[in-house]
Design a protein around this motif. Structure first.
Motif, PDB file in Angstrom:
ATOM      1  N   THR A   1       0.760  -1.117  -0.468  1.00  9.73           N
ATOM      2  CA  THR A   1       0.034  -0.210   0.374  1.00  9.73           C
ATOM      3  C   THR A   1       0.859   1.589  -0.007  1.00  9.73           C
ATOM      4  OG1 THR A   1      -0.701   0.296   2.802  1.00  9.73           O
ATOM      5  CG2 THR A   1      -1.291  -1.178   1.470  1.00  9.73           C
ATOM      6  N   LEU A   2       2.315   1.285   0.181  1.00 10.03           N
ATOM      7  CA  LEU A   2       3.341   2.256   0.341  1.00 10.03           C
ATOM      8  C   LEU A   2       2.850   3.232   1.585  1.00 10.03           C
ATOM      9  CD1 LEU A   2       4.184   2.666  -3.426  1.00 10.03           C
ATOM     10  CD2 LEU A   2       4.940   1.571  -1.576  1.00 10.03           C
ATOM     11  N   GLU A   3       2.461   2.780   2.395  1.00  8.50           N
ATOM     12  CA  GLU A   3       1.577   3.466   3.852  1.00  8.50           C
ATOM     13  C   GLU A   3       2.552   2.897   4.461  1.00  8.50           C
ATOM     14  OE1 GLU A   3      -2.817   3.358   3.560  1.00  8.50           O
ATOM     15  OE2 GLU A   3      -2.625   4.397   2.102  1.00  8.50           O
ATOM     16  N   ILE A   4       2.173   3.572   6.088  1.00  7.28           N
ATOM     17  CA  ILE A   4       3.067   3.063   7.156  1.00  7.28           C
ATOM     18  C   ILE A   4       1.549   1.982   8.027  1.00  7.28           C
ATOM     19  CG2 ILE A   4       4.027   3.732   9.578  1.00  7.28           C
ATOM     20  CD1 ILE A   4       6.198   3.727   7.230  1.00  7.28           C
ATOM     21  N   LYS A   5       2.345   1.118   8.715  1.00 12.69           N
ATOM     22  CA  LYS A   5       1.272  -0.011   9.153  1.00 12.69           C
ATOM     23  C   LYS A   5       1.614  -0.705  10.509  1.00 12.69           C
ATOM     24  CE  LYS A   5      -1.680  -1.784   5.101  1.00 12.69           C
ATOM     25  NZ  LYS A   5      -1.968  -3.105   5.316  1.00 12.69           N
ATOM     26  N   GLN A   6       1.121  -0.661  11.122  1.00 14.95           N
ATOM     27  CA  GLN A   6       1.642  -0.837  12.412  1.00 14.95           C
ATOM     28  C   GLN A   6       0.874  -2.197  12.806  1.00 14.95           C
ATOM     29  OE1 GLN A   6       1.501   1.990  16.165  1.00 14.95           O
ATOM     30  NE2 GLN A   6       0.402   0.614  17.104  1.00 14.95           N
ATOM     31  N   ALA A   7       2.143  -3.031  13.711  1.00 15.61           N
ATOM     32  CA  ALA A   7       1.586  -4.685  14.244  1.00 15.61           C
ATOM     33  C   ALA A   7       2.243  -5.019  15.651  1.00 15.61           C
ATOM     34  CB  ALA A   7       1.821  -5.493  13.120  1.00 15.61           C
ATOM     35  N   GLU A   8       2.143  -6.201  16.253  1.00 18.89           N
ATOM     36  CA  GLU A   8       2.709  -6.409  17.435  1.00 18.89           C
ATOM     37  C   GLU A   8       3.765  -7.421  16.777  1.00 18.89           C
ATOM     38  OE1 GLU A   8       2.360  -5.833  20.413  1.00 18.89           O
ATOM     39  OE2 GLU A   8       0.963  -4.046  19.579  1.00 18.89           O
ATOM     40  N   MET A   9       4.587  -7.644  16.762  1.00 19.78           N
ATOM     41  CA  MET A   9       5.765  -8.521  16.487  1.00 19.78           C
ATOM     42  C   MET A   9       6.705  -9.124  17.358  1.00 19.78           C
ATOM     43  SD  MET A   9       6.548  -7.063  12.568  1.00 19.78           S
ATOM     44  CE  MET A   9       5.152  -7.520  10.897  1.00 19.78           C
ATOM     45  N   PHE A  10       7.470 -10.075  17.077  1.00 21.90           N
ATOM     46  CA  PHE A  10       8.353 -10.794  17.658  1.00 21.90           C
ATOM     47  C   PHE A  10       9.596 -10.984  16.504  1.00 21.90           C
ATOM     48  CE2 PHE A  10       6.080 -14.095  16.391  1.00 21.90           C
ATOM     49  CZ  PHE A  10       6.782 -15.344  15.904  1.00 21.90           C
ATOM     50  N   ILE A  11      10.526 -11.410  17.112  1.00 23.66           N
ATOM     51  CA  ILE A  11      11.830 -11.241  16.199  1.00 23.66           C
ATOM     52  C   ILE A  11      11.872 -12.999  16.327  1.00 23.66           C
ATOM     53  CG2 ILE A  11      14.529 -10.417  16.689  1.00 23.66           C
ATOM     54  CD1 ILE A  11      13.830  -7.754  17.189  1.00 23.66           C
ATOM     55  N   GLU A  12      12.849 -12.975  14.676  1.00 19.24           N
ATOM     56  CA  GLU A  12      12.763 -14.949  15.167  1.00 19.24           C
ATOM     57  C   GLU A  12      14.186 -14.821  14.150  1.00 19.24           C
ATOM     58  OE1 GLU A  12      10.432 -18.259  14.433  1.00 19.24           O
ATOM     59  OE2 GLU A  12      10.794 -17.263  12.523  1.00 19.24           O
TER      60      GLU A  12
END
Length: 120
Positions: free
Chosen positions: A84-95
């Motif tokens: 979408t070429l936009e900033i989105k927000q999400a809950e994530m973790f590092i793997e």
């Protein structure tokens, strides 16, 4: 020309990455697969789960900060969505966190850090 802010972790803007890719995958139930008739059956539980493989070249200061984020169970990530070429927000973790020394300098080195962000 201003650079795009590709990633922000818990309100902390990260430096410009060396590589950045947004991948989306569907999560399927165990009942998905091939039927006896040979047709494919998909029972999609969730569409478009985001994963972001990323690589940075960083100073020791950023190495310490990124390692700190690795220790967290959950990170609020704002990311640049390539669809979408936009900033989105999400809950994530590092793997798959990996840090390697690129060059030893008088400032404790230049480090290459790579990992994959996985959406919950």
């Amino acid at each position: 020309m201003a650079f795009i802010q590709y990633l922000t972790f818990d309100g902390t803007p990260l430096p410009l990455p060396d590589s950045y890719e947004v991948q989306m995958a569907d999560v399927e139930a165990d009942s998905s697969g091939e039927t006896e008739a040979g047709t494919t059956q998909r029972d999609v539980v969730r569409l478009g789960v985001v994963s972001i493989p990323v690589t940075f070249s960083v100073s020791p200061k950023w190495l310490k900060l990124l390692t700190g984020f690795k220790q967290k169970e959950k990170i609020t990530v704002k990311y640049f969505d390539t669809e979408t070429l936009e900033i989105k927000q999400a809950e994530m973790f590092i793997e798959g966190y990996k840090a390697s020394l690129v060059k030893d300098t008088s400032y404790k080195g230049l480090w290459k850090v790579s990992f994959t962000l996985q959406e919950f």
